[in-house]
Design a protein around this motif. Structure first.
Motif, short mmCIF file in Angstrom:
data_model
loop_
_atom_site.label_atom_id
_atom_site.label_comp_id
_atom_site.label_asym_id
_atom_site.label_seq_id
_atom_site.Cartn_x
_atom_site.Cartn_y
_atom_site.Cartn_z
N ALA A 180 45.99 34.62 45.07
CA ALA A 180 46.66 33.81 43.90
C ALA A 180 46.92 34.50 42.34
O ALA A 180 47.42 34.88 42.22
N VAL A 181 46.11 34.73 42.13
CA VAL A 181 45.96 35.15 41.01
C VAL A 181 45.88 36.20 40.71
O VAL A 181 46.53 36.76 39.70
N VAL A 182 45.60 37.01 41.90
CA VAL A 182 45.40 38.65 41.72
C VAL A 182 47.32 39.09 41.31
O VAL A 182 47.54 40.05 40.92
N GLU A 190 40.48 44.64 50.57
CA GLU A 190 41.99 44.71 51.71
C GLU A 190 42.89 44.23 50.56
O GLU A 190 43.96 44.29 50.64
N LEU A 191 42.64 42.77 49.77
CA LEU A 191 43.28 42.62 48.92
C LEU A 191 43.94 44.24 47.71
O LEU A 191 45.06 44.35 47.84
N LEU A 192 42.93 44.71 47.47
CA LEU A 192 43.22 45.62 46.19
C LEU A 192 43.79 47.08 47.02
O LEU A 192 44.70 48.05 47.12
N TYR A 193 43.85 46.91 48.46
CA TYR A 193 44.32 48.34 49.61
C TYR A 193 46.02 47.98 48.99
O TYR A 193 46.67 48.97 49.41
N ALA A 194 45.84 47.04 49.60
CA ALA A 194 48.03 46.32 50.11
C ALA A 194 48.48 46.41 48.77
O ALA A 194 49.33 46.72 49.20
N PHE A 230 50.62 48.56 42.75
CA PHE A 230 49.44 49.46 41.61
C PHE A 230 48.88 47.86 40.93
O PHE A 230 48.73 46.53 41.23
N VAL A 231 47.67 48.39 40.54
CA VAL A 231 46.39 47.38 40.48
C VAL A 231 45.67 48.25 38.36
O VAL A 231 45.35 49.14 38.93
N PRO A 232 46.12 47.47 37.55
CA PRO A 232 45.50 48.00 36.41
C PRO A 232 43.61 48.62 36.33
O PRO A 232 42.92 47.42 36.98
#
Length: 221
Positions: free
Chosen positions: A202-204, A149-153, A156-158
């Motif tokens: 928080a970290v991501v 869910e975090l990445l889907y939102a 951009f994610v390296p």
């Protein structure tokens, strides 16, 4: 007199770049912090960039479990003593997730820039594990659903970000691997019972934002 000399030796060892014995570190992780650990595969003595495991293409030489497997990770002091008595140079491998922290890792150069920016913002981080090639920020345990869910939102994610969740592993200081020495870039606070770690969200959020603002290019990631 012996006690004084012993203290002086320990101080000199620290000043000369000495580090705790692997057994002592493994016992601290397992018994004081209740982090399940197990011995990793030692680097190949014929070539430290290679791994002693059967895989000739191993991408994490000396920094992963092999025998025993990851499911054998334990907090039992007797087992930890037996393992490192028989394998005194074995890297200390943390089984991430469940009772132990998870981690978010990224290439060392990008990580150093991101941490510098987060420091200027006053963000509180937990321990950070560093190898010559990658740094890992320890975080609270998370589920795959929570991570998804975090990445889907995210817009951009390296692609260089790696997530060490339940069923994963991470080499801990002061291990020696095929890629070099594993150390604390941000060490746990002295005297703390169990190190504090932040939430993965928080970290991501902070790392992705820091990488975007510092303009780290794709090749560096």
């Amino acid at each position: 007199m012996r006690e004084i000399l012993g203290r002086r030796r320990r101080l000199l060892s620290r000043r000369n770049g000495g580090k705790p014995e692997l057994l002592g570190a493994a016992l601290t992780f397992a018994t004081e912090w209740q982090w399940p650990v197990l011995p990793g595969v030692a680097p190949d003595p014929q070539g430290r960039a290679r791994c002693a495991c059967p895989d000739p293409e191993c991408t994490v030489p000396g920094a992963h479990p092999f025998d025993p497997g990851l499911l054998a990770a334990t907090t039992d002091a007797r087992m930890v003593r037996w393992w490192w008595t028989n394998r005194p140079s074995a890297p200390v491998i943390l089984a991430t997730g469940d009772r132990a922290p998870c981690a978010v890792s990224l290439p060392a150069l990008a990580a150093s820039r991101a941490l510098a920016l987060l420091d200027r913002r006053g963000m509180r981080l937990g321990p950070v594990v560093a190898s010559p090639t990658r740094w890992a920020l320890l975080v609270k345990p998370y589920s795959m659903e929570q991570l998804g869910e975090l990445l889907y939102a995210k817009d951009f994610v390296p692609g260089s970000l790696r997530f060490h969740g339940t069923g994963g592993y991470l080499a801990l200081p002061p291990s020696e691997t095929g890629q070099g020495t594993v150390r604390w870039e941000r060490a746990p606070l002295p005297g703390s019972a169990v190190p504090w770690v932040p939430d993965v969200e928080a970290v991501v959020d902070a790392v992705v934002d820091a990488l975007t603002r510092t303009g780290v290019s794709a090749p560096e990631l």
